[in-house]
Structures are given as C-alpha cells and as structure tokens.
Enzyme design. Sequence first.
Site, PDB file in Angstrom:
ATOM      1  N   HIS A   1      -0.142   6.088   5.598  1.00  0.00           N
ATOM      2  CA  HIS A   1       1.257   5.765   5.867  1.00  0.00           C
ATOM      3  C   HIS A   1       2.089   6.999   5.541  1.00  0.00           C
ATOM      4  CE1 HIS A   1      -0.025   1.551   5.970  1.00  0.00           C
ATOM      5  NE2 HIS A   1      -0.658   1.806   4.840  1.00  0.00           N
TER       6      HIS A   1
ATOM      7  N   ASN B   1       3.075  -5.000   7.109  1.00  0.00           N
ATOM      8  CA  ASN B   1       3.910  -5.526   6.026  1.00  0.00           C
ATOM      9  C   ASN B   1       4.615  -4.391   5.292  1.00  0.00           C
ATOM     10  OD1 ASN B   1       3.684  -8.587   5.549  1.00  0.00           O
ATOM     11  ND2 ASN B   1       1.552  -8.011   5.899  1.00  0.00           N
TER      12      ASN B   1
ATOM     13  N   ALA C   1       0.796  -1.226   0.000  1.00  0.00           N
ATOM     14  CA  ALA C   1       0.000   0.000   0.000  1.00  0.00           C
ATOM     15  C   ALA C   1       0.828   1.275   0.000  1.00  0.00           C
ATOM     16  CB  ALA C   1      -0.934   0.002   1.208  1.00  0.00           C
TER      17      ALA C   1
END
Length: 287
Positions: free
Chosen positions: A240, A199, A127
Amino acid sequence: MPTRVLLLGFGAIGRQLTGLLQPEVSSGRWALQAVVRDVEAHEARGSLGVELHSNDGSHSNDGWRELVDRADLVVECAGVSAARDLGPDVIAVGRDLVLTSVGALAYPDTRAKLLQGPRRLHVTPGAIGGFDLLGAAAEADGLDAVRIRTRKLAASLVQPWMPADEAAALRSLLAGDEPVRVFSGGPADAIKKFPGNVNVAVALAWATRGTGDSATALERSLERVQVELVADPDAELSSHDIEASGPAGRFQMRFESAPSPENPRTSGLTAISLAHTLRNVAKNAPV
C-alpha cells in the site's frame, strides 16, 4: 471477573487475534467468545479455547441479544456485510464496537447508525499506519489530496461480478507480465466492488476526515481520497503506497504486509493492528 470480549466472526483474523491475545487470556484477565454461522465447522478446525456460539443470521433473536448484553467489548472481524448487518445493533444496545471491516463506513446508512451512539465505535487501521501524522495534518486543514495505491496478486482480486474474460485474464497473469490496474476511483465505489481488498482505503479516509461531525467529515473525506488497485503478478507481498499533500507538506508512506498464518489471502497486519486497538480500548476505557 475477566473482561468479556465477543468476536463477531472466527475466520483467519479472529483465529490469529486469539493467538495474539493469549497473554490476556492465559492470565485470566480476558475471556473470549465468538459468534459464527457454523459452530461444528469451526470446532473441527479447533476452537483455540474460544467459546463458540451460533448465529442463525438474525441479529434480532434473543440469543444474539444475550451474547451482546453479557459482553464488555464487541470486536467485528467477519467482513463488510456482517459489519453492516450486526454492527449498528451492538452500538445501539450499549456496547463499544471495535471495527475491522472499516469499509462498512462507506455506506451512508450504516455510517449513520455506527456513529450515532450511544456507545463508541473504535476503528482499527488494518494493514497500514501513519494515521497519527495524517490525522493531525487533516485536523489543521493541512491536506488537499490523499491517494492510496494497493498492489496485490491478481488471483486475490478476482470478483464474482467480473465478466468471464476479465476474470480469466487476471487468473492468467504470469510472473514478469505487466501489472494491470483493476480499479481507479473513490473508496465508496472501491469497497462495493472489492469488499475484501480495500478496507484500508476507507480507513485512510476515516483517519484524514479532520474535525467536526464525524459522519459529515467522513463523507467529505471519502470524496477526497483516491484509490488505485493494481493486480501485480510479481507482488511477493501486498503493498500500500500512500501519498498526501497540502499546506502541511508532502507525505509518502509504503507498507508491505506479510500474509496471515491462517490465510495467505489475508494480511497478517490486520489482526496485529486489531490486537493493538483492542488493548488500547480496554486500557483507556476499562470495563
């Protein structure tokens, strides 16, 4: 003959990926199969034209070996535990592996097996992105510090190992409440505590490992990257934030990913990134 792609897992990521690969499948260029634990359960949801096979949990059985031997490419999309269990054998028996659950690389034993060959491991960024720039900077010894801060809704961060009061506190967060930091540390510790959520942190360490032996370089990178995981009751999308700095300069990137149409707890960008990686692998290393 079509390129035979074997999916390890057929959950939210595998199902979304199947839809994204319809141009290749409908034209007859690719044929998809998937290994799952419960074929009947997946067939009840709809196989989407994918040929489903049962895995009894043992990757040493003849049926598993035959499936891998028949595949041209193997794609893991089943979680860190399955990646650790099944991934090394795929590489060892001579098939390229596209890895989605990059957190498996945070475990030294798995990392060594996945990177020792004889075939190649292909890592998908999931992502987040910007890895071309950060990778180039790392290869020039241009990064001293790398940090990623991930914000998600609190309910998605509740883990079985949490004390009851901590889990209850996360579940009780309401819109307008202050965000709560649930983890701060390195990717290796983060992936053990939150295997379905970070991840991307291990993928970032992989991208910024620099040159030299991949296993050794990744080990150093895992020690350099810092991770912060925040439960944010006001988060509309998972986000993020990446910060990196060093002789090459200062870099800041922010990614907000829409949820998967198959599962709102999974980023939709993961399958999109995986489809892109898979097409590049097939294009650059025709089978």
